[in-house]
Design a protein around this motif. Structure first.
Motif, PDB file in Angstrom:
ATOM      1  N   ALA A 188       0.827  -1.201   0.000  1.00 28.19           N
ATOM      2  CA  ALA A 188       0.000   0.000   0.000  1.00 28.19           C
ATOM      3  C   ALA A 188       0.865   1.257   0.000  1.00 28.19           C
ATOM      4  CB  ALA A 188      -0.925  -0.012   1.213  1.00 28.19           C
ATOM      5  N   ALA A 189       1.930   1.250   0.797  1.00 31.61           N
ATOM      6  CA  ALA A 189       2.827   2.401   0.851  1.00 31.61           C
ATOM      7  C   ALA A 189       3.552   2.580  -0.481  1.00 31.61           C
ATOM      8  CB  ALA A 189       3.839   2.220   1.977  1.00 31.61           C
ATOM      9  N   PHE A 190       3.945   1.464  -1.090  1.00 28.48           N
ATOM     10  CA  PHE A 190       4.626   1.503  -2.387  1.00 28.48           C
ATOM     11  C   PHE A 190       3.711   2.079  -3.460  1.00 28.48           C
ATOM     12  CE2 PHE A 190       5.448  -1.113  -6.324  1.00 28.48           C
ATOM     13  CZ  PHE A 190       6.547  -0.393  -6.748  1.00 28.48           C
ATOM     14  N   GLU A 191       2.474   1.600  -3.512  1.00 30.74           N
ATOM     15  CA  GLU A 191       1.511   2.125  -4.486  1.00 30.74           C
ATOM     16  C   GLU A 191       1.313   3.625  -4.298  1.00 30.74           C
ATOM     17  OE1 GLU A 191      -2.222   0.193  -4.762  1.00 30.74           O
ATOM     18  OE2 GLU A 191      -1.385  -1.788  -5.170  1.00 30.74           O
ATOM     19  N   ALA A 192       1.214   4.057  -3.057  1.00 35.05           N
ATOM     20  CA  ALA A 192       1.008   5.479  -2.770  1.00 35.05           C
ATOM     21  C   ALA A 192       2.209   6.302  -3.221  1.00 35.05           C
ATOM     22  CB  ALA A 192       0.757   5.683  -1.271  1.00 35.05           C
ATOM     23  N   ASP A 193       3.408   5.768  -3.018  1.00 36.78           N
ATOM     24  CA  ASP A 193       4.619   6.478  -3.443  1.00 36.78           C
ATOM     25  C   ASP A 193       4.659   6.608  -4.968  1.00 36.78           C
ATOM     26  OD1 ASP A 193       5.534   6.835  -0.874  1.00 36.78           O
ATOM     27  OD2 ASP A 193       6.845   5.067  -0.900  1.00 36.78           O
ATOM     28  N   VAL A 194       4.309   5.536  -5.672  1.00 40.49           N
ATOM     29  CA  VAL A 194       4.283   5.591  -7.138  1.00 40.49           C
ATOM     30  C   VAL A 194       3.220   6.586  -7.606  1.00 40.49           C
ATOM     31  CG1 VAL A 194       3.780   4.285  -9.244  1.00 40.49           C
ATOM     32  CG2 VAL A 194       5.192   3.257  -7.451  1.00 40.49           C
ATOM     33  N   ARG A 195       2.056   6.543  -6.967  1.00 44.75           N
ATOM     34  CA  ARG A 195       0.987   7.479  -7.332  1.00 44.75           C
ATOM     35  C   ARG A 195       1.452   8.924  -7.196  1.00 44.75           C
ATOM     36  NH1 ARG A 195      -1.963  10.174  -4.052  1.00 44.75           N
ATOM     37  NH2 ARG A 195      -1.647   8.742  -2.303  1.00 44.75           N
ATOM     38  N   ARG A 196       2.113   9.230  -6.080  1.00 51.89           N
ATOM     39  CA  ARG A 196       2.586  10.598  -5.863  1.00 51.89           C
ATOM     40  C   ARG A 196       3.657  10.982  -6.883  1.00 51.89           C
ATOM     41  NH1 ARG A 196       1.620   9.242  -0.304  1.00 51.89           N
ATOM     42  NH2 ARG A 196       3.670   8.275  -0.138  1.00 51.89           N
ATOM     43  N   ALA A 197       4.508  10.031  -7.246  1.00 51.12           N
ATOM     44  CA  ALA A 197       5.546  10.312  -8.239  1.00 51.12           C
ATOM     45  C   ALA A 197       4.928  10.670  -9.583  1.00 51.12           C
ATOM     46  CB  ALA A 197       6.473   9.102  -8.384  1.00 51.12           C
ATOM     47  N   VAL A 198       3.900   9.923  -9.978  1.00 50.28           N
ATOM     48  CA  VAL A 198       3.238  10.188 -11.256  1.00 50.28           C
ATOM     49  C   VAL A 198       2.465  11.497 -11.201  1.00 50.28           C
ATOM     50  CG1 VAL A 198       1.487   9.348 -12.886  1.00 50.28           C
ATOM     51  CG2 VAL A 198       3.126   7.745 -11.880  1.00 50.28           C
ATOM     52  N   GLU A 199       1.798  11.748 -10.088  1.00 50.53           N
ATOM     53  CA  GLU A 199       1.050  13.001  -9.936  1.00 50.53           C
ATOM     54  C   GLU A 199       1.965  14.216 -10.009  1.00 50.53           C
ATOM     55  OE1 GLU A 199      -2.773  11.716  -7.142  1.00 50.53           O
ATOM     56  OE2 GLU A 199      -0.948  12.497  -6.215  1.00 50.53           O
ATOM     57  N   SER A 200       3.153  14.090  -9.454  1.00 52.80           N
ATOM     58  CA  SER A 200       4.080  15.222  -9.436  1.00 52.80           C
ATOM     59  C   SER A 200       4.576  15.552 -10.836  1.00 52.80           C
ATOM     60  CB  SER A 200       5.277  14.922  -8.521  1.00 52.80           C
ATOM     61  OG  SER A 200       6.176  14.010  -9.148  1.00 52.80           O
ATOM     62  N   GLY A 201       4.718  14.508 -11.671  1.00 47.96           N
ATOM     63  CA  GLY A 201       5.197  14.715 -13.024  1.00 47.96           C
ATOM     64  C   GLY A 201       6.674  15.037 -13.108  1.00 47.96           C
ATOM     65  N   HIS A 202       7.396  14.929 -11.993  1.00 46.34           N
ATOM     66  CA  HIS A 202       8.817  15.276 -11.953  1.00 46.34           C
ATOM     67  C   HIS A 202       9.688  14.025 -11.966  1.00 46.34           C
ATOM     68  CE1 HIS A 202      12.495  17.430 -11.023  1.00 46.34           C
ATOM     69  NE2 HIS A 202      12.684  16.654  -9.958  1.00 46.34           N
ATOM     70  N   ASP A 203      10.462  13.856 -13.045  1.00 51.94           N
ATOM     71  CA  ASP A 203      11.419  12.742 -13.139  1.00 51.94           C
ATOM     72  C   ASP A 203      10.724  11.406 -12.838  1.00 51.94           C
ATOM     73  OD1 ASP A 203      13.895  11.794 -13.750  1.00 51.94           O
ATOM     74  OD2 ASP A 203      14.833  12.301 -11.830  1.00 51.94           O
ATOM     75  N   VAL A 204       9.582  11.194 -13.474  1.00 51.20           N
ATOM     76  CA  VAL A 204       8.730  10.049 -13.149  1.00 51.20           C
ATOM     77  C   VAL A 204       9.447   8.720 -13.378  1.00 51.20           C
ATOM     78  CG1 VAL A 204       6.604   8.822 -13.747  1.00 51.20           C
ATOM     79  CG2 VAL A 204       6.603  11.314 -13.600  1.00 51.20           C
ATOM     80  N   GLN A 205      10.116   8.576 -14.514  1.00 50.06           N
ATOM     81  CA  GLN A 205      10.763   7.302 -14.816  1.00 50.06           C
ATOM     82  C   GLN A 205      11.778   6.915 -13.755  1.00 50.06           C
ATOM     83  OE1 GLN A 205      12.236   6.782 -18.823  1.00 50.06           O
ATOM     84  NE2 GLN A 205      13.775   5.283 -18.192  1.00 50.06           N
ATOM     85  N   GLU A 206      12.642   7.866 -13.372  1.00 46.10           N
ATOM     86  CA  GLU A 206      13.673   7.558 -12.384  1.00 46.10           C
ATOM     87  C   GLU A 206      13.077   7.296 -11.006  1.00 46.10           C
ATOM     88  OE1 GLU A 206      17.395   6.936 -10.564  1.00 46.10           O
ATOM     89  OE2 GLU A 206      16.550   6.665 -12.572  1.00 46.10           O
TER      90      GLU A 206
END
Length: 233
Positions: free
Chosen positions: A16-34
């Motif tokens: 659940a924490a991992f999914e949330a971290d990925v979600r926030r990374a995509v939402e931010s739009g900053h350096d998503v791939q890395e």
């Protein structure tokens, strides 16, 4: 000693924490791939390295990425191109993380061979079969995630899965090198080693998990990703 239910609870919490971290990374739009690559490698390094475990982590990464695009899709059609790019970057990050898994397995195999540890042909063949399934698992997980999303994200993931199936993936390219080395090791296993080799089949444990165990702790640091290419080049 932690109970199985305790382990399961911890695993669910981690996911659940991992999914949330990925979600926030995509939402931010900053350096998503890395960001997705790093998060996925860290998640894999915390758990046993077997195909089913990696499949679950890949699925969780894609679920988090899909959730990270929901707001953008609901805002306006103009967000579609930017969101398509973010989702593509998230998938590329997952792909790169799986390529690192393949590379880490190769490095670990080289280490145990360097320490004069020997494996039976059966062990090595089993490891090769597990590694061979990594790319197929990646594409299949993409397809399953696409099927579970009845929105624009599902169409994008389906397109990405088809592209990876036709044109290949980073993990597939890494596997060509890794499996080549592993095949060479299998060819060098003599008849005398068939009985004397290190057998790891008991209790359902496979060599794929074992040879990479030494690399898991330092997986994020030991195998560096290729530097991003200059967009203007």
């Amino acid at each position: 000693m932690q109970s199985k239910s305790g382990n399961a609870t911890g695993r669910t919490s981690d996911t659940a924490a991992f999914e949330a971290d990925v979600r926030r990374a995509v939402e931010s739009g900053h350096d998503v791939q890395e960001m997705v690559r790093q998060l996925t490698v860290q998640m894999i390094s915390k758990h046993s390295l077997d195909i089913e475990s990696v499949r679950q982590i890949a699925s969780a990464a894609l679920h988090g990425a899909r959730e990270g695009t929901e707001k953008a899709f609901s805002q306006s059609a103009a967000q579609l191109d930017a969101t398509r790019a973010r989702l593509g970057q998230a998938v590329a990050g997952l792909d790169a993380a799986l390529a690192q898994v393949a590379e880490a397995s190769k490095l670990a195999l080289q280490e145990v061979v360097g320490r004069a540890q020997t494996f039976s042909r059966e062990d090595l063949t089993r490891a090769r079969a597990d590694l061979e399934s990594l790319e197929a698992m990646f594409v299949e997980t993409l397809q399953n995630s696409a099927a579970g999303a009845k929105d624009a994200a599902g169409k994008i993931l389906a397109d990405l899965a088809e592209h990876s199936r036709i044109h290949g993936s980073a993990v597939g390219r890494q596997l060509q090198e890794t499996l080549g080395d592993l095949t060479q090791q299998i060819g060098q296993v003599g008849r005398s080693q068939l009985e004397a080799g290190l057998h790891l089949a008991q209790a359902g444990t496979d060599l794929f998990r074992q040879i990479a165990a030494g690399a898991l702790g330092g997986l994020a640091d030991r195998v560096k990703p290729e530097p991003p290419q200059d967009k203007d080049s």
